[in-house]
Design a protein around this motif. Structure first.
Motif, PDB file in Angstrom:
ATOM      1  N   UNK A   1      39.395 -42.244  -5.126  1.00  4.78           N
ATOM      2  CA  UNK A   1      38.392 -41.324  -4.588  1.00  4.78           C
ATOM      3  C   UNK A   1      38.353 -40.004  -5.326  1.00  4.78           C
ATOM      4  N   UNK A   2      39.445 -39.661  -5.989  1.00  6.56           N
ATOM      5  CA  UNK A   2      39.510 -38.370  -6.662  1.00  6.56           C
ATOM      6  C   UNK A   2      40.564 -38.415  -7.748  1.00  6.56           C
ATOM      7  N   UNK A   3      40.385 -37.561  -8.755  1.00  6.30           N
ATOM      8  CA  UNK A   3      41.382 -37.372  -9.811  1.00  6.30           C
ATOM      9  C   UNK A   3      41.997 -35.991  -9.614  1.00  6.30           C
ATOM     10  N   UNK A   4      43.282 -35.978  -9.278  1.00  7.12           N
ATOM     11  CA  UNK A   4      44.024 -34.715  -9.172  1.00  7.12           C
ATOM     12  C   UNK A   4      45.193 -34.852 -10.120  1.00  7.12           C
ATOM     13  N   UNK A   5      44.948 -34.541 -11.379  1.00  9.55           N
ATOM     14  CA  UNK A   5      45.924 -34.852 -12.425  1.00  9.55           C
ATOM     15  C   UNK A   5      45.949 -33.788 -13.512  1.00  9.55           C
ATOM     16  N   UNK A   6      45.796 -32.537 -13.146  1.00  4.22           N
ATOM     17  CA  UNK A   6      45.804 -31.489 -14.150  1.00  4.22           C
ATOM     18  C   UNK A   6      44.621 -31.588 -15.098  1.00  4.22           C
ATOM     19  N   UNK A   7      43.483 -32.051 -14.608  1.00 10.37           N
ATOM     20  CA  UNK A   7      42.309 -32.273 -15.452  1.00 10.37           C
ATOM     21  C   UNK A   7      41.410 -31.050 -15.473  1.00 10.37           C
ATOM     22  N   UNK A   8      40.977 -30.665 -16.678  1.00  9.70           N
ATOM     23  CA  UNK A   8      40.081 -29.522 -16.836  1.00  9.70           C
ATOM     24  C   UNK A   8      38.632 -29.966 -16.704  1.00  9.70           C
ATOM     25  N   UNK A   9      37.791 -29.187 -16.057  1.00 14.03           N
ATOM     26  CA  UNK A   9      36.385 -29.565 -15.842  1.00 14.03           C
ATOM     27  C   UNK A   9      35.507 -29.224 -17.049  1.00 14.03           C
ATOM     28  N   UNK A  10      35.724 -29.906 -18.158  1.00 11.20           N
ATOM     29  CA  UNK A  10      34.954 -29.631 -19.367  1.00 11.20           C
ATOM     30  C   UNK A  10      33.524 -30.155 -19.240  1.00 11.20           C
TER      31      UNK A  10
ATOM     32  N   UNK B   1      36.377 -22.631 -17.852  1.00 10.60           N
ATOM     33  CA  UNK B   1      36.651 -23.959 -17.309  1.00 10.60           C
ATOM     34  C   UNK B   1      37.674 -24.734 -18.131  1.00 10.60           C
ATOM     35  N   UNK B   2      37.895 -24.309 -19.378  1.00 13.38           N
ATOM     36  CA  UNK B   2      38.855 -25.014 -20.223  1.00 13.38           C
ATOM     37  C   UNK B   2      40.287 -24.829 -19.737  1.00 13.38           C
ATOM     38  N   UNK B   3      40.602 -23.652 -19.231  1.00 18.29           N
ATOM     39  CA  UNK B   3      41.967 -23.380 -18.789  1.00 18.29           C
ATOM     40  C   UNK B   3      42.116 -23.556 -17.276  1.00 18.29           C
ATOM     41  N   UNK B   4      41.041 -23.972 -16.642  1.00 19.56           N
ATOM     42  CA  UNK B   4      41.105 -24.244 -15.207  1.00 19.56           C
ATOM     43  C   UNK B   4      41.424 -25.713 -14.965  1.00 19.56           C
ATOM     44  N   UNK B   5      41.982 -25.988 -13.830  1.00 19.25           N
ATOM     45  CA  UNK B   5      42.285 -27.354 -13.407  1.00 19.25           C
ATOM     46  C   UNK B   5      41.539 -27.605 -12.109  1.00 19.25           C
ATOM     47  N   UNK B   6      40.757 -28.684 -12.079  1.00 11.51           N
ATOM     48  CA  UNK B   6      39.939 -28.978 -10.901  1.00 11.51           C
ATOM     49  C   UNK B   6      40.078 -30.444 -10.517  1.00 11.51           C
TER      50      UNK B   6
END
Length: 537
Positions: free
Chosen positions: A108-117, A234-239
């Protein structure tokens, strides 16, 4: 000899029994009361794998009781699940498979230190950021680049980053950099760095703290203000990654807004302290004394104590997939071989159908022999979910993939075995009135089975090793468990030495067992004359 064979058979039964629980749990679309989160479980301190539920770790789906996921991402996921009023389910997925798994409905979701590029936003939606970090470069302490304070200080350095991340794109900002090929995961990068293949890799500060804390030979390059990488916010953000149009996105944003910056910092500091690779501090005035058994042997023992159950289950699943798929592949090969040996039908319509099926079988053989199994795994597992909405159990998918791949090879092996049988035997069988089916079953196939036994043994050994490619769909085989352990404990040489020894034991055992079967099928190598056995008669 008999005792050794019995022990080997008991080991096989043990391994298969360990693997069986993984095959019966259906992986369906997420129930309404579950919040399924995908992560690598090998990217400390954001997420990692451990073998106990300590420090609020959550059981990993399919490995309940033996593997748990911990880390900053897991704690955030727990808060999100609580806010949604749902049960949190952690699904371990390789990095490259996270977006396909999300799109196919497996998670249902990706919570894996992924940046919202921007590139990722074209495929999935993102929530507001739940963490923000700085980019650093991890290098060796003895490297000439260890004291770098700006990008120019890294000139001529061999730098890389993780595949499919924006970290790899910012390397171009370093003047005269030697940009190395992107690597699959942080385990590969850390190993390459320690061995001197690269001079450094781009990462985020929490991971840099983890790497340098676990390995005292590494250091983290932090740049002076304004002298580092130029990035978008957004590159250094994690979402959190969500399916496009997911109705829960706004609710999750509201939950994230309730987590203060101080609380997020505290969660990250706690994750860094609790990660399995954390180095224990030595009180002032004391020195860390080495135990007499400290060293490689001690490392091996500690790894086995911590991850032995995961290796055992991974070994069981590897053996189960290899043996089952080889047997099914052999059956597929026999059926195709028998069909392709049928004489042409006299009826025009039957002859047309025969040619049609023959053409389809040829396409099947060429496609599955001519494409890598890793590509087949991605297409079959994620493709069926995207195209038909069918979310397969990973183990079932693995059995299907390896079986049909093996069947393509075995069909050609069987065809060669049939051609090796002298045509005179077929003609003799037909001369005494035997049908084609009777001839194949009673005359040809018994000889074919003996002829193809060595090649079948090779397929078993190949399948034992090739299950490693199934890690692309996160099948928890031996290689996947080894990668998880190495990504958590940072002891790559020791971990993969253990994994390599286990693979070697499996392949050697399979080889010896097959040679025993060959000898039994051949019978005595020499048949003595009666008068030689009884010279006095």
């Amino acid at each position: 000899m008999k005792k050794n064979i019995l022990l080997l058979l008991l080991s096989v039964i043990c391994f298969v029994s360990l693997a069986q629980p993984l095959t019966v749990k259906a992986q369906e679309q997420s129930p309404d009361n579950e919040f399924r989160v995908g992560l690598e479980a090998s990217y400390a301190p954001f997420n990692w794998t451990q073998t106990s539920p300590d420090n609020g770790a959550v059981p990993i789906f399919g490995e309940e009781g033996s593997a748990y996921a911990g880390g900053y991402d897991v704690q955030i996921a727990k808060k999100i699940a609580d806010g949604l009023g749902k049960k949190l389910v952690i699904v371990k997925v390789q990095w490259d498979g996270l977006v396909p798994a999300l799109q196919s409905g497996t998670i249902d979701a990706v919570i894996a230190g992924m940046s919202p590029t921007e590139e990722r936003r074209e495929q999935i939606d993102f929530t507001d950021a739940y963490y923000e970090s700085d980019l650093v470069v991890v290098t060796r302490k003895d490297s000439p680049f260890a004291d770098a304070r700006n990008l120019s200080d890294l000139s001529n350095a061999k730098i890389t980053a993780q595949q499919s991340t924006f970290h790899y794109t910012v390397i171009d900002q370093i003047p005269d950099v030697q940009k190395e090929q992107a690597m699959k995961d942080f385990s590969a990068m850390r190993t390459s760095l320690a061995s001197g293949v690269i001079d450094g890799y781009v990462s985020e500060r929490p991971e840099g703290i983890t790497a340098t804390g676990a390995n005292p030979d590494l250091t983290m390059v932090e740049f002076d203000e304004g002298e580092g990488f130029q990035t978008n916010p957004e590159d250094v953000q994690v979402a959190i990654g969500m399916r496009q149009g997911d109705p829960d996105l706004e609710r999750i944003n509201e939950i994230i807004a309730t987590i203060s910056e101080d609380e997020r910092t505290e969660l990250m500091d706690t994750a860094i302290k609790e990660q399995p690779a954390a180095v224990e501090e030595v009180p002032d005035g004391e020195t860390a004394e080495s135990d007499s058994d400290e060293g490689l042997l001690s490392d091996f023992r500690n790894i086995l104590d911590e991850y032995g159950i995961l290796f055992l289950r991974g070994t069981g699943l590897t053996l189960f997939i290899a043996v089952f798929s080889t047997i099914v592949g052999l059956l597929i090969g026999l059926l195709i071989g028998i069909f392709r040996s049928l004489p042409s039908a006299e009826n025009p319509f039957s002859r047309f159908l025969q040619k049609l099926v023959h053409g389809l079988l040829t396409i099947y053989i060429e496609v599955f022999r001519g494409t890598p199994m890793i590509v087949q795994a991605m297409v079959i597992y994620y493709g069926t979910a995207l195209a038909f909405g069918v979310s397969m159990n990973r183990t079932v998918a693995a059995l299907l993939i390896v079986s049909i791949n093996t069947g393509a090879y075995m069909s050609e092996i069987v065809r060669g075995g049939i051609f090796a049988v002298d045509k005179g035997q077929t003609e003799a069988a037909q001369a005494i009135g035997m049908t084609h089916g009777q001839t194949m079953i009673k005359v040809v196939l018994p000889q074919v089975m003996r002829n193809i036994l060595p090649a079948t043994g090779n397929e078993i050994i190949i399948n034992i090793k090739d299950t490693a490619v199934l890690s692309v769909i996160s099948v928890a085989d031996l290689f996947f468990q080894g990668t998880t352990a190495a990504g958590t404990n940072y002891q790559y040489f020791q971990t993969f030495t253990i994994v390599g020894v286990i693979y070697l034991v499996l392949t050697i055992s399979a080889t010896q067992l097959l040679r025993l079967v060959e000898r039994k099928m051949d019978g005595p190598s020499e048949y003595a004359m009666l008068d030689e056995l009884n010279p006095e008669e």
